[in-house]
Design an enzyme around this catalytic site. Sequence first.
Site: not given
Ligand code: KIV
Length: 258
Positions: A44-45, A115, A182
């Site tokens: 989701d980044s 998450e 993370e």
């Molecule tokens: O959304 C993301 O890029 C992630 C990272 C842990 C790579 O969740």
Amino acid sequence: MPVTTRQLIEWKQQGRAIVALTAWDYAIAGLLDDAGIDIILVGDSLAMVALGYENTLPVTLEEMLHHTAAVCRGTKRALVVCDLPFLSYQESIEVAIRSAGRALKEAGAQAVKVEGASPDILATIRKLTAIGIPVMGHVGLTPQSVYQLGYKQQGTTEEQGQQILRDAIAVAEVGAFSLILEHIPSELAAQITAQLPIPTIGIGAGVQCDGQVLVTADLLGLSKKQPPFAKTYLNLRQMATQAVGEFINEVREQKFPR
Ligand code: KIV
């Protein structure tokens, strides 16, 4: 041979490092897959790197599915994991099943990522796994909780570290096939990695995880902002800007086409 969740667990047992990167479209996915990446995470980044948002919260499930489908069209070997965005799985198990089901049925992902490790999230992971949807967990710094945690390193006190260890064990016990760690201290990540039967994939969590993941825009030097633990292997933004500048000049000087 396409990478499977079972294969990832075997690689952990064999001590073969697992390499993961994020992708948000067909071209990037094809490039990573051709290079031999094991896991492609449609993180989701992409809210920041592809859509220009400030954090991951605004990206919608529809947007994630659209990008995941493009990534799947560009991928032959890697395992494609679709990150379930904020509020697409937290409301209830039923909502989570619908969202995760769409990621597999409509977009073509082979797994989803969620998450956290609250009792509700653990129940969700257990249910999704039971109905055949592989789940990657994510503990430590969880960006969907940015307004509670910020972006600072997690697990820095003994008490917080023990909580993250308990969370990691719980996520594995309810059936997750792998776990993102993370931005936590490397000793804590090493301890978790040693205790878990499933592979840990670190990002800002030291070298002793079973694998590593980076946001591809950070690796390629495309991001405007990046976390302190990211490594830039290439300054693509600078190279691309220079190439575009050359094109502009050649058009203006009537050197292109020639
Ligand atoms: O959304 C993301 O890029 C992630 C990272 C842990 C790579 O969740």
